[in-house]
Scaffold this motif. Structure first.
Motif, short mmCIF file in Angstrom:
data_model
loop_
_atom_site.label_atom_id
_atom_site.label_comp_id
_atom_site.label_asym_id
_atom_site.label_seq_id
_atom_site.Cartn_x
_atom_site.Cartn_y
_atom_site.Cartn_z
N ILE A 37 45.19 79.01 16.07
CA ILE A 37 46.00 78.71 14.89
C ILE A 37 46.10 77.21 14.72
N LYS A 38 45.80 76.73 13.53
CA LYS A 38 45.84 75.30 13.28
C LYS A 38 47.29 74.81 13.31
N ARG A 39 47.48 73.65 13.90
CA ARG A 39 48.84 73.09 14.01
C ARG A 39 49.48 72.91 12.64
N GLU A 40 48.69 72.54 11.64
CA GLU A 40 49.24 72.31 10.30
C GLU A 40 49.66 73.60 9.60
N ARG A 41 49.44 74.75 10.24
CA ARG A 41 49.88 76.03 9.68
C ARG A 41 51.21 76.49 10.29
N ILE A 42 51.76 75.74 11.24
CA ILE A 42 52.92 76.22 12.00
C ILE A 42 54.22 75.63 11.47
N ILE A 43 55.21 76.51 11.32
CA ILE A 43 56.59 76.15 10.96
C ILE A 43 57.47 76.53 12.16
N THR A 44 58.50 75.77 12.42
CA THR A 44 59.40 76.08 13.53
C THR A 44 60.78 76.51 13.01
N ASP A 45 61.53 77.21 13.86
CA ASP A 45 62.85 77.71 13.49
C ASP A 45 63.69 77.80 14.75
N PRO A 46 64.87 77.14 14.80
CA PRO A 46 65.69 77.18 16.01
C PRO A 46 66.35 78.52 16.28
#
Length: 334
Positions: free
Chosen positions: A234-243
């Motif tokens: 998975i490309k890093r620019e496709r990742i979203i984070t959520d706490p």
């Protein structure tokens, strides 16, 4: 990582220092240096190393045509009978399409879920979850709604059916720990994915959650899941984070994370904040019924915007959009 850098987010004029994550209205000229077991130190921008400045200031990647230089709204559209706030409201495809049309004018993303992940919720059969979500997504697309759609699921087969029906994003509250095959699907389809922190599963996550240090534990977990995702292709620019506010966390844990949301920027990726109508808002705001937590939800959402959150996941799209418009007018840098 031995230490974490937390930018001190500022807004308004004069626009100075470095833009925070490429934001149109937020900037920073100092950061808090955090280390487990050590006192927090304030560091001036000039004393930050180049890698830290890049992580904290670089514009976040465009997702589904949406730039991340301004806050984006993700509207919650649950097609479940038992969600904590709106379960059973959208019990027909027609009702879901009508709601999607209403929300489309105020939101940037529609988040569709067919399995409740409220505390104590039981797992839904895969085929049942597909039947709840895929036909709704197909109908929304057939109705001409072009807003990007996120499928809120932990399961590869559900996500596959949703993507085939017209969804664009995968939102996995388990960050690939429930169904690792979901990571392979996301990599194959090359779609954005949101990886959320959680402790335990919905059935038991609120049974005495504990952390050594909730800030560092959440950051370390997310960093590990990002590495896992990248290892799957998975490309890093496709990742979203959520706490993961409310997922395996006490009131104190939630408040600590919310007070320090800007620490999430040290991961160098977009951050999604989902707090809408959650129990801690009712506890602090003295609103037992979830529907009575609109004002508190908007208040915490605006706090998130002030800390540079790129995406807000909300039930009350009209009210939150109105607040965003007013906030933008008060803080624009011109």
């Amino acid at each position: 990582m031995s230490h974490r850098m937390q930018p001190i987010a500022r807004s308004g004029r004069p626009f100075s220092g470095q833009s925070l994550c490429g934001s149109e209205s937020l900037w920073f000229d100092q950061a808090l240096q955090r280390q487990r077991g050590a006192e927090v130190q304030t560091v001036d921008l000039a004393d930050l190393d180049d890698a830290a400045v890049q992580r904290l200031s670089a514009p976040r990647p465009t997702l589904c045509g949406l730039t991340q230089d301004q806050p984006r709204l993700m509207g919650i559209l649950n097609v479940t009978p038992d969600s904590f706030s709106d379960g059973g409201e959208l019990d027909t495809i027609e009702a879901a399409v009508t709601r999607a049309r209403q929300m489309a004018g105020d939101t940037d993303i529609l988040d569709i879920g067919g399995e409740s992940t409220r505390p104590g919720a039981e797992e839904v059969d895969i085929q049942e979850e597909i039947q709840r979500t895929a036909p709704v997504i197909e109908a929304i697309r057939a109705a001409g709604v072009t807003t990007p759609i996120s499928i809120d699921t932990r399961k590869a087969r559900v996500a596959e059916a949703a993507l085939n029906a017209g969804a664009d994003i995968v939102n996995d509250v388990s960050a690939f720990t429930f169904d690792p095959e979901l990571a392979d699907l996301v990599a194959e389809r090359d779609v954005p994915v949101c990886l959320m922190h959680s402790q335990g599963r919905p059935e038991d996550m609120q049974n005495d959650p504990r952390y050594d240090d909730v800030l560092f534990d959440v950051m370390d977990y997310l960093e590990e899941r990002i590495s896992f995702a990248e290892g799957k292709g998975i490309k890093r620019e496709r990742i979203i984070t959520d706490p993961g506010i409310g997922f395996g966390k006490t009131l104190e844990h939630n408040v600590t994370l919310l007070r320090n949301l800007s620490l999430l920027h040290d991961l160098g990726l977009p951050v999604l904040l989902g707090v809408s109508r959650k129990r801690f808002i009712g506890t602090i705001g003295q609103a037992e019924v979830a529907r009575d937590r609109v004002a508190g939800s908007v208040a915490v959402a605006m706090h998130g915007i002030a800390q540079g959150m790129q995406i807000l996941r909300v039930h009350d799209t009209f009210e939150t959009r109105q607040a965003l418009r007013l906030h933008a007018a008060m803080t624009e840098k011109k």
